[in-house]
Design a protein around this motif. Structure first.
Motif, PDB file in Angstrom:
ATOM      1  N   LEU A 133       0.182   6.174  -6.010  1.00  0.00           N
ATOM      2  CA  LEU A 133       1.590   6.110  -5.613  1.00  0.00           C
ATOM      3  C   LEU A 133       2.386   5.299  -6.617  1.00  0.00           C
ATOM      4  O   LEU A 133       1.835   4.522  -7.406  1.00  0.00           O
ATOM      5  CB  LEU A 133       1.708   5.500  -4.214  1.00  0.00           C
ATOM      6  N   THR A 134       3.726   5.440  -6.555  1.00  0.00           N
ATOM      7  CA  THR A 134       4.586   4.654  -7.436  1.00  0.00           C
ATOM      8  C   THR A 134       4.541   3.192  -7.019  1.00  0.00           C
ATOM      9  O   THR A 134       4.101   2.843  -5.913  1.00  0.00           O
ATOM     10  CB  THR A 134       6.033   5.175  -7.372  1.00  0.00           C
ATOM     11  N   ALA A 135       5.038   2.310  -7.895  1.00  0.00           N
ATOM     12  CA  ALA A 135       4.940   0.871  -7.654  1.00  0.00           C
ATOM     13  C   ALA A 135       5.808   0.428  -6.480  1.00  0.00           C
ATOM     14  O   ALA A 135       5.492  -0.563  -5.811  1.00  0.00           O
ATOM     15  CB  ALA A 135       5.343   0.114  -8.918  1.00  0.00           C
ATOM     16  N   ASP A 136       6.893   1.136  -6.202  1.00  0.00           N
ATOM     17  CA  ASP A 136       7.764   0.736  -5.096  1.00  0.00           C
ATOM     18  C   ASP A 136       7.178   1.091  -3.726  1.00  0.00           C
ATOM     19  O   ASP A 136       7.637   0.587  -2.705  1.00  0.00           O
ATOM     20  CB  ASP A 136       9.156   1.363  -5.260  1.00  0.00           C
ATOM     21  N   MET A 137       6.168   1.957  -3.687  1.00  0.00           N
ATOM     22  CA  MET A 137       5.519   2.320  -2.417  1.00  0.00           C
ATOM     23  C   MET A 137       4.209   1.552  -2.306  1.00  0.00           C
ATOM     24  O   MET A 137       3.458   1.447  -3.274  1.00  0.00           O
ATOM     25  CB  MET A 137       5.247   3.823  -2.359  1.00  0.00           C
ATOM     26  N   ASN A 138       3.931   1.047  -1.114  1.00  0.00           N
ATOM     27  CA  ASN A 138       2.703   0.302  -0.889  1.00  0.00           C
ATOM     28  C   ASN A 138       1.720   1.198  -0.128  1.00  0.00           C
ATOM     29  O   ASN A 138       1.977   1.611   1.000  1.00  0.00           O
ATOM     30  CB  ASN A 138       2.998  -0.977  -0.091  1.00  0.00           C
ATOM     31  N   ALA A 144      -1.646   2.267   6.931  1.00  0.00           N
ATOM     32  CA  ALA A 144      -1.549   1.681   8.272  1.00  0.00           C
ATOM     33  C   ALA A 144      -0.576   2.465   9.140  1.00  0.00           C
ATOM     34  O   ALA A 144      -0.811   2.648  10.342  1.00  0.00           O
ATOM     35  CB  ALA A 144      -1.115   0.227   8.166  1.00  0.00           C
ATOM     36  N   GLN A 145       0.501   2.937   8.549  1.00  0.00           N
ATOM     37  CA  GLN A 145       1.522   3.692   9.296  1.00  0.00           C
ATOM     38  C   GLN A 145       0.965   5.006   9.829  1.00  0.00           C
ATOM     39  O   GLN A 145       1.258   5.392  10.974  1.00  0.00           O
ATOM     40  CB  GLN A 145       2.731   3.958   8.370  1.00  0.00           C
ATOM     41  N   TYR A 146       0.168   5.688   9.046  1.00  0.00           N
ATOM     42  CA  TYR A 146      -0.367   6.999   9.437  1.00  0.00           C
ATOM     43  C   TYR A 146      -1.758   6.925  10.037  1.00  0.00           C
ATOM     44  O   TYR A 146      -2.378   7.940  10.309  1.00  0.00           O
ATOM     45  CB  TYR A 146      -0.347   7.955   8.242  1.00  0.00           C
ATOM     46  N   GLY A 147      -2.294   5.720  10.249  1.00  0.00           N
ATOM     47  CA  GLY A 147      -3.573   5.570  10.928  1.00  0.00           C
ATOM     48  C   GLY A 147      -4.783   5.884  10.077  1.00  0.00           C
ATOM     49  O   GLY A 147      -5.846   6.228  10.621  1.00  0.00           O
ATOM     50  N   ILE A 148      -4.639   5.756   8.764  1.00  0.00           N
ATOM     51  CA  ILE A 148      -5.785   6.012   7.894  1.00  0.00           C
ATOM     52  C   ILE A 148      -6.779   4.856   7.991  1.00  0.00           C
ATOM     53  O   ILE A 148      -7.990   5.055   8.020  1.00  0.00           O
ATOM     54  CB  ILE A 148      -5.315   6.229   6.433  1.00  0.00           C
ATOM     55  N   ILE A 149      -6.232   3.616   8.090  1.00  0.00           N
ATOM     56  CA  ILE A 149      -7.112   2.452   8.263  1.00  0.00           C
ATOM     57  C   ILE A 149      -6.793   1.776   9.579  1.00  0.00           C
ATOM     58  O   ILE A 149      -5.756   1.942  10.159  1.00  0.00           O
ATOM     59  CB  ILE A 149      -6.982   1.429   7.110  1.00  0.00           C
TER      60      ILE A 149
END
Length: 149
Positions: A133-138, A144-149
């Motif tokens: 991903l780009t540097a501005d996206m974490n 965590a938002q999409y439930g991957i971890i």
């Protein structure tokens, strides 16, 4: 009887008694024998082997849901989520999908901007994609938002 019919009958009887010795032997000009081409029929299968038929454009198109099979959340994949370690999401994807298709599918499903996609085919036959991903996206926040971890 006509004169022509009598002569034809005599020559026929002579050939029956003595045989006709005018057999032509084919002269071979090559040292190798090539098997003659025989009848080859078009394929006409009784049962379709593939459950998805081909479309007019070629292969069945892959949509974003069939490209991304699952998000990969192993220990090493979670370590790559960190901003310092690579800011990278890891997915198991369809084996026939290329990098452009994977990039478009991830952008559509997760609303992220992508720098690059690295792929590898694992020894068990599955294709793994590392999406940076780009540097501005974490990547940690998105996982965590999409439930991957």
């Amino acid at each position: 009887m006509a004169k022509g019919a009598v002569t034809r009958a005599r020559t026929a009887s002579r050939k029956v008694r003595h045989g006709s010795h005018n057999k032509v032997i084919k002269v071979r000009t090559k040292t190798h024998f090539y098997r003659p081409k025989t009848l080859t029929l078009a394929r006409n299968p009784k049962v379709m082997k593939k459950s998805v038929r081909k479309t007019a454009e070629g292969l069945q198109r892959l949509d974003k849901f069939s490209i991304i099979k699952q998000a990969w959340a192993t220990e090493s994949a979670v370590a790559k989520l960190d901003q310092d370690a690579g800011n990278c999401l890891t997915f198991i994807v369809d084996k026939l999908a290329n990098k452009r298709q994977i990039k478009a599918a991830v952008q559509a499903m997760y609303n992220v901007t992508i720098v690059k996609v690295n792929t590898l085919i694992q020894p068990d036959g599955r294709k793994k994609a590392y999406v940076t991903l780009t540097a501005d996206m974490n990547a940690m926040d998105i996982a965590a938002q999409y439930g991957i971890i």
